[in-house]
Design an enzyme around this catalytic site. Structure first.
Site, mmCIF file in Angstrom:
data_model
loop_
_atom_site.group_PDB
_atom_site.id
_atom_site.type_symbol
_atom_site.label_atom_id
_atom_site.label_comp_id
_atom_site.label_asym_id
_atom_site.label_seq_id
_atom_site.Cartn_x
_atom_site.Cartn_y
_atom_site.Cartn_z
ATOM 1 N N CYS A 98 3.215 2.379 4.691
ATOM 2 C CA CYS A 98 2.314 3.498 4.423
ATOM 3 C C CYS A 98 3.078 4.786 4.705
ATOM 4 C CB CYS A 98 1.064 3.390 5.295
ATOM 5 S SG CYS A 98 -0.111 4.683 4.907
ATOM 6 N N CYS A 137 0.241 10.438 -1.336
ATOM 7 C CA CYS A 137 0.585 9.017 -1.133
ATOM 8 C C CYS A 137 2.107 8.822 -1.062
ATOM 9 C CB CYS A 137 -0.019 8.143 -2.237
ATOM 10 S SG CYS A 137 0.142 6.375 -1.868
HETATM 11 O O1 PYC Z 1 0.903 7.252 1.935
HETATM 12 O O2 PYC Z 1 1.802 5.346 1.354
HETATM 13 C C1 PYC Z 1 0.839 6.045 1.596
HETATM 14 C C2 PYC Z 1 -0.514 5.450 1.507
HETATM 15 C C3 PYC Z 1 -0.834 4.195 1.091
HETATM 16 C C4 PYC Z 1 -2.219 4.088 1.176
HETATM 17 C C5 PYC Z 1 -2.710 5.275 1.659
HETATM 18 N N1 PYC Z 1 -1.647 6.098 1.846
#
Ligand code: PYC
Length: 315
Positions: free
Chosen positions: A91, A241
């Site tokens: 994550c 993300c």
């Molecule tokens: O930032 O990799 C990330 C992530 C995955 C799911 C929520 N955030």
């Protein structure tokens, strides 16, 4: 007899996306590779995951991070990530949140820190200004322009890539990437995810593609692109993300659109930005993601045995 248990944690958010780092009160997962310990957590203590992140103590958006002893000798800490429905290999926003939290606790200083994860060790640099750069696991695209029939939407075309989690990355769509439109974005991306599963379109080794990522024009002149990322439990990522940006960088590099060291600024649905670049070693792509996290709470979760929702409300 009536015994209350408690779990201590520190909450942060990275570019708007929350992380809850559990610092004490977790079950003993023994030793060995983090992937094996994740399986122990999943098999024997899944109620712990649900207690920490699900309502009434958490929410669908929250990502949990369990601090562990590392297995890989290069690492000083280990982390297992989880969410409202299960576990994450890696994550990105969570790693930035964990490093900022460990700095807040006084456990680490600016500099480089290795973190063991279920999908391999990653390196994170805490900068003197509090920003964190994550050097992620190897990221790669496995399929280009894959068509999938999505009921109610027709044929949707996307790339399949790994950035620490599996992503289906869609450039061509009719959706407006705005905060006002998240219901429609969630409906569309959830339909894509279900269509991929029905069509048995998978990542390596038959892995479920459990993150769907849409791209559009950025609202900030500083950014190169805007995204919307649907996470496995149907919540959307408030940040750009980290693993999704890594998957995107791997695709851009494979298309010859991003040279090693060139900066890519990925804006998320809130307008917050991660800065990314790639390094190429032995013909493999390793993305770096830079972002900032803020601490939001120090908490003690209280577990009363008489509470009918002591293990959270499953979603
Ligand atoms: O930032 O990799 C990330 C992530 C995955 C799911 C929520 N955030």
């Amino acid at each position: 007899m009536y015994t209350r248990q408690c779990i201590q944690a520190i909450d942060s958010h990275t570019a708007g996306e929350p992380t809850r780092l559990v610092t004490s009160g977790a079950p003993d997962l023994g030793s060995g590779p983090l992937a094996a310990r994740l399986e122990r957590l999943r098999t024997h203590f899944d109620h712990f995951r649900s207690t920490v992140v699900n309502e009434p103590r958490g929410s669908d958006v929250l990502v949990g991070a369990l601090l562990c002893e590392p297995d890989d000798s290069r690492c000083s800490i280990g982390v297992i990530y989880f969410n409202n429905v299960g576990y994450l290999g890696m994550c990105g926003h969570g790693t930035i949140g964990v490093i900022a939290t460990l700095a807040y606790m006084g456990f680490i200083q600016p500099g480089e820190h290795w973190i063991d994860t279920p999908v391999g060790p990653v390196e994170a640099t805490l900068h003197p200004n509090g920003a964190v750069t994550l050097k992620n696991v190897r990221s790669y695209r496995t399929a280009v322009r894959v068509p999938v029939q999505v009921p109610g939407y027709g044929t949707v075309i996307g790339d399949i890539a790994w950035g620490g989690n599996w992503f289906f990355l869609v450039e061509d769509h009719q959706e407006q990437l705005s905060l006002q439109n998240t219901d429609s974005l969630t409906h569309f991306t959830w339909a894509i995810r279900q269509a991929l599963e029905s069509a048995k379109i998978c990542g390596d080794d038959g892995s479920v593609i459990d993150h769907i990522e849409l791209f559009g024009a950025p609202s900030s002149p500083q950014a190169d692109s805007r995204n919307f990322v649907l996470c496995p439990g149907k919540a959307y990522d408030r940040s750009p993300c980290g693993t999704g940006t890594s998957a995107k960088l791997a695709c851009l590099h494979a298309d010859g659109k991003l040279q090693p060291g060139q900066i890519w600024r990925q804006e998320g649905i809130l307008g917050s930005i991660f800065e990314g670049s790639v390094e190429v070693r032995d013909n493999s792509v390793y993305p770096s993601i830079t972002g900032i996290a803020h601490i939001t709470a120090e908490i003690k979760l209280i577990l009363e045995p008489s509470d009918p929702f002591v293990s959270g409300i499953p979603t």
